[in-house]
Design an enzyme around this catalytic site. Structure first.
Site, mmCIF file in Angstrom:
data_model
loop_
_atom_site.group_PDB
_atom_site.id
_atom_site.type_symbol
_atom_site.label_atom_id
_atom_site.label_comp_id
_atom_site.label_asym_id
_atom_site.label_seq_id
_atom_site.Cartn_x
_atom_site.Cartn_y
_atom_site.Cartn_z
ATOM 1 N N GLU A 214 0.788 -1.231 0.000
ATOM 2 C CA GLU A 214 0.000 0.000 0.000
ATOM 3 C C GLU A 214 0.821 1.283 0.000
ATOM 4 O OE1 GLU A 214 -3.223 0.195 2.761
ATOM 5 O OE2 GLU A 214 -4.182 -1.570 1.920
ATOM 6 N N GLU A 403 -5.528 -8.378 0.352
ATOM 7 C CA GLU A 403 -6.281 -8.078 1.585
ATOM 8 C C GLU A 403 -7.729 -7.796 1.224
ATOM 9 O OE1 GLU A 403 -4.797 -4.906 4.118
ATOM 10 O OE2 GLU A 403 -2.739 -5.623 3.889
HETATM 11 C C1 PNW Z 1 -4.837 -1.731 5.091
HETATM 12 N N1 PNW Z 1 -8.492 3.076 2.818
HETATM 13 O O1 PNW Z 1 -4.959 -0.374 5.367
HETATM 14 C C2 PNW Z 1 -3.462 -2.167 5.607
HETATM 15 O O2 PNW Z 1 -2.681 -2.822 4.633
HETATM 16 C C3 PNW Z 1 -3.528 -2.990 6.850
HETATM 17 O O3 PNW Z 1 -2.291 -2.941 7.516
HETATM 18 C C4 PNW Z 1 -4.680 -2.512 7.694
HETATM 19 O O4 PNW Z 1 -4.694 -3.102 8.967
HETATM 20 C C5 PNW Z 1 -5.953 -2.843 6.942
HETATM 21 O O5 PNW Z 1 -5.939 -2.349 5.617
HETATM 22 C C6 PNW Z 1 -7.228 -2.351 7.629
HETATM 23 O O6 PNW Z 1 -7.255 -0.956 7.715
HETATM 24 C C7 PNW Z 1 -5.891 0.411 4.729
HETATM 25 O O7 PNW Z 1 -8.723 4.189 3.370
HETATM 26 C C8 PNW Z 1 -6.191 1.617 5.308
HETATM 27 O O8 PNW Z 1 -9.038 2.777 1.723
HETATM 28 C C9 PNW Z 1 -7.044 2.493 4.673
HETATM 29 C C10 PNW Z 1 -7.616 2.166 3.450
HETATM 30 C C11 PNW Z 1 -7.335 0.948 2.858
HETATM 31 C C12 PNW Z 1 -6.472 0.074 3.508
#
Ligand code: PNW
Length: 497
Positions: A214, A403
């Protein structure tokens, strides 16, 4: 009609046949327990008719090092930017930190057993760079890599295929202090060296690597004034340069893995693709959503997969565009074996537009439903369109959903159980859309549910729970939520349960 299926003595091929049966819409009982499934009461699988996945589809779960491991001062690990950040007053919503997190570092054997009990066939974990190179580069710390040797061996002993992510946000603090972290090309170079070092030592047992998790999140949220480490608020030109260095680091890591990994080692990115959903599924809107996908991901995925920054991206950035060379773009677009995408939420709804861009992004109404995490708007179609757009735009050999999952309030009831029915509802509806994609031939080969365990959810802290297993952060006891039974059923039937 319900078939009784017993797992003992089944060969992989026979299990694949069971899966194929599910693909034809034939209900199969749980291959894990050998018992009739309680979810098959009606004798019909839920979801669309024939809601099966292709034979050999890889079902897994995912975690990341800093979020689950704990043991931050053990076996020579150096500090990461997240250690300091998590201890900064006010940085973490619930005032927790990740010093102990889910204690995966000590409990990895139990955790692999939990995966096995669900029937999961793959584990996506991340390697903590500061365990392997406590100083970011220079002298390696063999004890740090040893943990991953043990973890990988434990997975393999249980028939679980390891997928290693090389960077899930825990940059060695030394690199932040010495060169400004991702603001410097030196960090990209150090990442390539680290990737080569790991590939040389793990690729005899780990065939699949992901480079960076990410970019789209940690660059803006960490360097652009968001809630993530290192907590900087840089101007847009510097943020764009950070993103370019991260893309370069990805490419250098791909090259290092090719150079130092065994022949056949595979690698690709794991990116939270900006998901563009056609507001209404007309051919014009679908085409517009494809154009939007290419442009809204121009700073990273498009650059990796096309070897250029689009002219619209450069025009939009103007004077803030990153400084780069043709050689950089060649490195960035080093061929990958697959594209990993993290998919939680729709980011934009798109219609066709009669202007130079060819697409319009619609505003989201305030009433749009979301999970217990406010950013996480719910639309299962995201898990159809994201891989479909990737397949259509760039035609990769394979796609992994690296994920997908959801947080939920997850309070145990008086009987000690966690009935996370909202999580099951989200997973079931999203997986139906993923099945739609695979049924249409989109080459998705596997799915990693986020997450195996409740863990340290970055600036939200420990009380935002994404796990299939509840973790009591006092006792560290793991308790299966109802969604474990759901996912076990999905895996056993290779179909939406
Ligand atoms: C991911 N969005 O984070 C990360 O890869 C993980 O480490 C995290 O725990 C998981 O998703 C849950 O949050 C994200 O705003 C954070 O679209 C924000 C977004 C997407 C993924």
């Amino acid at each position: 009609m319900v078939f009784k299926v017993f797992s003992r003595g089944f060969s992989r091929r026979q299990l694949a046949k069971v899966a194929a049966g599910a693909a034809l819409g034939l209900p199969a009982a749980s291959a894990r327990t050998g018992e009739k499934s309680v979810l098959l009461g009606s004798g019909q699988p839920r979801g669309a008719a024939g809601a099966g996945f292709p034979g050999g589809f890889l079902w897994g779960t995912a975690t990341s090092a800093f979020q689950v491991e704990g043991a931050v001062n053990e076996d020579g690990r150096g500090p990461s930017i997240w250690d300091a950040f998590a201890h900064r007053p006010g940085a973490i919503v619930d005032r927790s930190n990740a010093d102990r997190a889910s204690d995966h570092y000590h409990r990895y054997k139990d955790d692999v057993a939990l995966m096995k009990a669900m029937g999961a066939r793959a584990y996506r974990f991340s390697i903590a760079w500061p365990r392997v190179f406590p100083d970011g580069g220079g002298e390696p710390n063999p004890k740090g890599l040893d943990f991953y040797n043990r973890l990988v061996d434990e997975c393999l002993a249980h028939g679980i295929t390891p997928f290693a992510t090389l960077y899930h946000w825990d940059l060695p603090q030394a690199l932040q202090d010495r060169v400004g972290g991702w603001e410097s090309r030196d960090t990209a170079k150090a990442f390539g060296d680290y990737a080569g070092y790991v590939a040389a030592r793990l690729s005899d047992r780990v065939t699949n690597f992901f480079t960076i998790n990410e970019c789209g999140r940690f660059v803006d949220a960490g360097y652009g004034g968001g809630p993530d480490a290192p907590g900087l608020k840089l101007s847009q030109d510097r943020v764009n340069q950070v993103r370019h260095h991260v893309a370069l680091a990805h490419g250098l890591a791909v090259q290092a893995i090719r150079a130092h990994g065994r022949t056949g080692t595979k690698v690709g990115p794991a990116e939270n693709i900006v998901v563009c959903v056609p507001a209404i599924e007309t051919p014009d809107n679908i085409r517009a959503a494809e154009i939007a996908t290419r442009e809204m991901n121009a700073g990273y995925l498009t650059a990796i997969l096309e070897g250029k920054y689009t002219s619209a991206f450069l025009a939009y950035a103007g004077a803030n565009a990153p400084k780069f060379t043709a050689e950089d773009l060649k490195i960035i677009s080093s061929p990958v074996d697959y594209v990993g995408i993290n998919v939680y939420t729709p980011h934009y709804y798109v219609t066709a537009a009669d202007d130079a861009h060819g697409f319009a992004l619609l505003p989201l109404p305030a009433s749009f439903p979301h999970t217990s995490s406010p950013w996480h708007k719910i639309d299962p179609a995201a898990l159809y369109w994201a891989p479909r757009h990737v397949a259509k735009l760039w035609g990769p050999k394979a796609i992994y959903i690296t994920e997908n999952g959801t947080s939920s309030s997850d309070q145990p009831t008086a009987d000690g159980q966690v009935y996370d029915l909202d999580r099951i509802m989200v997973l079931r509806s999203y997986l139906s859309q993923l099945q739609r994609a695979t049924a249409e031939g989109v080459p998705v080969q596997g799915y990693f549910l986020w997450s195996l365990l409740d863990n340290f959810e970055w600036s939200d802290g420990l009380e935002t729970r994404y796990g299939l297993y509840r973790v009591d952060f006092e006792t560290l006891k793991r308790t299966p939520k109802l969604s474990v039974s759901f996912y076990r059923e999905v895996i056993a039937r290779n179909a939406v349960a």
